[in-house]
Design an enzyme around this catalytic site. Structure first.
Site, mmCIF file in Angstrom:
data_model
loop_
_atom_site.group_PDB
_atom_site.id
_atom_site.type_symbol
_atom_site.label_atom_id
_atom_site.label_comp_id
_atom_site.label_asym_id
_atom_site.label_seq_id
_atom_site.Cartn_x
_atom_site.Cartn_y
_atom_site.Cartn_z
ATOM 1 C CG ASP A 29 -2.065 0.971 1.093
ATOM 2 O OD1 ASP A 29 -3.227 0.514 1.012
ATOM 3 O OD2 ASP A 29 -1.816 2.198 1.065
ATOM 4 C CG ASN A 85 -11.919 -0.574 4.047
ATOM 5 O OD1 ASN A 85 -12.297 -0.968 5.147
ATOM 6 N ND2 ASN A 85 -10.749 0.029 3.882
ATOM 7 N N GLY A 91 -15.735 2.714 3.731
ATOM 8 C CA GLY A 91 -14.432 3.356 3.563
ATOM 9 C C GLY A 91 -13.685 2.946 2.308
ATOM 10 C CD GLN A 92 -14.735 -0.694 -2.606
ATOM 11 O OE1 GLN A 92 -15.899 -0.936 -2.261
ATOM 12 N NE2 GLN A 92 -14.136 -1.345 -3.579
ATOM 13 C CG HIS A 98 -8.651 -2.897 -2.367
ATOM 14 N ND1 HIS A 98 -9.621 -2.240 -3.085
ATOM 15 C CD2 HIS A 98 -8.489 -2.190 -1.233
ATOM 16 C CE1 HIS A 98 -10.025 -1.172 -2.418
ATOM 17 N NE2 HIS A 98 -9.360 -1.125 -1.269
ATOM 18 C CG HIS A 100 -6.745 -2.912 3.079
ATOM 19 N ND1 HIS A 100 -5.971 -1.781 2.931
ATOM 20 C CD2 HIS A 100 -7.948 -2.623 2.519
ATOM 21 C CE1 HIS A 100 -6.685 -0.842 2.301
ATOM 22 N NE2 HIS A 100 -7.887 -1.333 2.037
HETATM 23 P P1 AMP Z 1 -9.674 1.458 0.405
HETATM 24 O O1 AMP Z 1 -9.845 2.698 1.218
HETATM 25 O O2 AMP Z 1 -10.041 0.202 1.160
HETATM 26 O O3 AMP Z 1 -10.379 1.544 -0.933
HETATM 27 O O4 AMP Z 1 -8.132 1.311 0.141
HETATM 28 C C1 AMP Z 1 -7.481 1.811 -0.968
HETATM 29 C C2 AMP Z 1 -6.020 1.735 -0.649
HETATM 30 O O5 AMP Z 1 -5.302 1.834 -1.840
HETATM 31 C C3 AMP Z 1 -5.529 2.838 0.292
HETATM 32 O O6 AMP Z 1 -4.976 2.242 1.465
HETATM 33 C C4 AMP Z 1 -4.473 3.554 -0.544
HETATM 34 O O7 AMP Z 1 -3.373 3.954 0.222
HETATM 35 C C5 AMP Z 1 -4.102 2.491 -1.555
HETATM 36 N N1 AMP Z 1 -3.609 2.977 -2.818
HETATM 37 C C6 AMP Z 1 -4.165 3.881 -3.642
HETATM 38 N N2 AMP Z 1 -3.426 4.036 -4.758
HETATM 39 C C7 AMP Z 1 -2.373 3.194 -4.642
HETATM 40 C C8 AMP Z 1 -1.254 2.891 -5.460
HETATM 41 N N3 AMP Z 1 -1.061 3.491 -6.642
HETATM 42 N N4 AMP Z 1 -0.363 1.976 -5.017
HETATM 43 C C9 AMP Z 1 -0.540 1.376 -3.822
HETATM 44 N N5 AMP Z 1 -1.573 1.614 -3.018
HETATM 45 C C10 AMP Z 1 -2.484 2.515 -3.405
#
Ligand code: AMP
Length: 112
Positions: A29, A85, A91-92, A98, A100
Protein backbone atom coordinates in the site's frame (compact mmCIF):
# COMPACT_ATOMS: atom_id res chain seq x y z
CA UNK A 1 -11.96 1.75 -17.81
CA UNK A 2 -9.99 4.21 -15.72
CA UNK A 3 -9.21 1.98 -12.76
CA UNK A 4 -5.94 2.41 -10.91
CA UNK A 5 -5.80 -1.19 -9.67
CA UNK A 6 -6.47 -2.51 -13.19
CA UNK A 7 -3.54 -0.38 -14.32
CA UNK A 8 -1.33 -1.76 -11.56
CA UNK A 9 -2.39 -5.32 -12.44
CA UNK A 10 -1.62 -4.61 -16.13
CA UNK A 11 1.74 -3.02 -15.21
CA UNK A 12 0.66 0.30 -16.74
CA UNK A 13 1.43 1.84 -13.34
CA UNK A 14 4.33 0.81 -11.14
CA UNK A 15 3.77 -0.65 -7.73
CA UNK A 16 5.84 -2.38 -5.08
CA UNK A 17 4.71 -5.76 -6.34
CA UNK A 18 5.36 -8.63 -3.96
CA UNK A 19 3.30 -11.44 -5.50
CA UNK A 20 1.71 -12.30 -8.83
CA UNK A 21 0.00 -15.29 -10.38
CA UNK A 22 -2.52 -15.81 -13.18
CA UNK A 23 -5.44 -14.24 -11.32
CA UNK A 24 -4.04 -12.06 -8.52
CA UNK A 25 -1.44 -9.40 -7.81
CA UNK A 26 -0.29 -8.20 -4.39
CA UNK A 27 1.60 -5.01 -3.77
CA UNK A 28 2.50 -2.70 -0.91
CA UNK A 29 0.00 0.00 0.00
CA UNK A 30 1.22 3.48 -0.93
CA UNK A 31 0.05 4.82 2.44
CA UNK A 32 0.86 2.00 4.87
CA UNK A 33 -1.05 1.82 8.14
CA UNK A 34 1.35 -0.68 9.70
CA UNK A 35 4.85 -2.06 9.07
CA UNK A 36 3.28 -4.62 6.75
CA UNK A 37 0.42 -3.33 4.62
CA UNK A 38 -0.22 -5.25 1.45
CA UNK A 39 -3.11 -5.12 -0.99
CA UNK A 40 -4.23 -8.35 -2.64
CA UNK A 41 -6.10 -7.58 -5.83
CA UNK A 42 -7.77 -9.78 -8.47
CA UNK A 43 -6.46 -9.06 -11.95
CA UNK A 44 -9.96 -9.00 -13.39
CA UNK A 45 -12.03 -5.97 -12.50
CA UNK A 46 -14.49 -6.73 -9.71
CA UNK A 47 -15.87 -3.61 -8.06
CA UNK A 48 -16.28 -4.97 -4.54
CA UNK A 49 -17.14 -8.07 -2.56
CA UNK A 50 -20.83 -7.66 -3.39
CA UNK A 51 -19.95 -8.07 -7.05
CA UNK A 52 -17.61 -11.03 -6.44
CA UNK A 53 -19.32 -14.09 -7.91
CA UNK A 54 -16.24 -16.19 -8.55
CA UNK A 55 -15.90 -18.78 -5.79
CA UNK A 56 -12.68 -20.14 -7.20
CA UNK A 57 -11.11 -16.68 -7.10
CA UNK A 58 -12.43 -16.00 -3.59
CA UNK A 59 -11.02 -19.28 -2.33
CA UNK A 60 -7.74 -18.68 -4.10
CA UNK A 61 -7.34 -15.28 -2.44
CA UNK A 62 -8.26 -16.42 1.08
CA UNK A 63 -7.03 -20.01 1.09
CA UNK A 64 -3.87 -19.69 -0.99
CA UNK A 65 -2.67 -16.11 -1.28
CA UNK A 66 -3.40 -14.55 2.11
CA UNK A 67 -1.64 -17.30 4.12
CA UNK A 68 1.26 -17.41 1.67
CA UNK A 69 1.91 -13.68 1.89
CA UNK A 70 1.35 -13.58 5.65
CA UNK A 71 4.05 -16.23 6.03
CA UNK A 72 6.38 -14.52 3.59
CA UNK A 73 6.23 -11.15 5.33
CA UNK A 74 6.53 -12.75 8.76
CA UNK A 75 3.14 -12.04 10.35
CA UNK A 76 1.48 -15.46 10.16
CA UNK A 77 2.47 -16.31 13.74
CA UNK A 78 2.37 -12.86 15.33
CA UNK A 79 -1.03 -12.10 13.83
CA UNK A 80 -2.43 -9.71 11.31
CA UNK A 81 -5.68 -8.23 10.10
CA UNK A 82 -7.58 -8.71 6.85
CA UNK A 83 -9.85 -5.84 5.82
CA UNK A 84 -12.13 -5.57 2.81
CA UNK A 85 -13.57 -2.06 2.85
CA UNK A 86 -16.81 -2.04 0.88
CA UNK A 87 -18.76 0.93 -0.39
CA UNK A 88 -18.88 4.49 0.85
CA UNK A 89 -19.65 3.83 4.51
CA UNK A 90 -17.20 0.96 4.50
CA UNK A 91 -14.43 3.36 3.56
CA UNK A 92 -13.75 1.97 0.10
CA UNK A 93 -11.91 4.57 -1.96
CA UNK A 94 -10.75 2.42 -4.88
CA UNK A 95 -13.62 0.66 -6.62
CA UNK A 96 -11.71 -2.48 -7.52
CA UNK A 97 -11.91 -5.27 -4.96
CA UNK A 98 -8.85 -5.40 -2.72
CA UNK A 99 -7.97 -7.23 0.46
CA UNK A 100 -5.82 -5.30 2.91
CA UNK A 101 -3.35 -7.51 4.79
CA UNK A 102 -2.11 -5.40 7.70
CA UNK A 103 0.35 -6.50 10.35
CA UNK A 104 3.59 -5.96 12.17
CA UNK A 105 2.06 -4.06 15.07
CA UNK A 106 -0.64 -4.59 17.67
CA UNK A 107 -4.06 -3.80 16.22
CA UNK A 108 -6.80 -2.00 18.09
CA UNK A 109 -10.50 -2.80 18.04
CA UNK A 110 -13.09 -1.52 17.27
CA UNK A 111 -12.13 0.30 14.08
CA UNK A 112 -12.91 4.01 13.80
P1 AMP B 1 -9.67 1.46 0.41
O1 AMP B 1 -9.84 2.70 1.22
O2 AMP B 1 -10.04 0.20 1.16
O3 AMP B 1 -10.38 1.54 -0.93
O4 AMP B 1 -8.13 1.31 0.14
C1 AMP B 1 -7.48 1.81 -0.97
C2 AMP B 1 -6.02 1.73 -0.65
O5 AMP B 1 -5.30 1.83 -1.84
C3 AMP B 1 -5.53 2.84 0.29
O6 AMP B 1 -4.98 2.24 1.46
C4 AMP B 1 -4.47 3.55 -0.54
O7 AMP B 1 -3.37 3.95 0.22
C5 AMP B 1 -4.10 2.49 -1.56
N1 AMP B 1 -3.61 2.98 -2.82
C6 AMP B 1 -4.16 3.88 -3.64
N2 AMP B 1 -3.43 4.04 -4.76
C7 AMP B 1 -2.37 3.19 -4.64
C8 AMP B 1 -1.25 2.89 -5.46
N3 AMP B 1 -1.06 3.49 -6.64
N4 AMP B 1 -0.36 1.98 -5.02
C9 AMP B 1 -0.54 1.38 -3.82
N5 AMP B 1 -1.57 1.61 -3.02
C10 AMP B 1 -2.48 2.51 -3.41
Amino acid sequence: MDCIFCKIANKEINSALIYEDDSVVAFRDLNPQAPQHILIVPKKHVANIIELDDKELAAHIFVDVVPKIAKEVGVADSGFRIVVNTGEEGGQTVNHLHVHLIGGRKMTWPPG
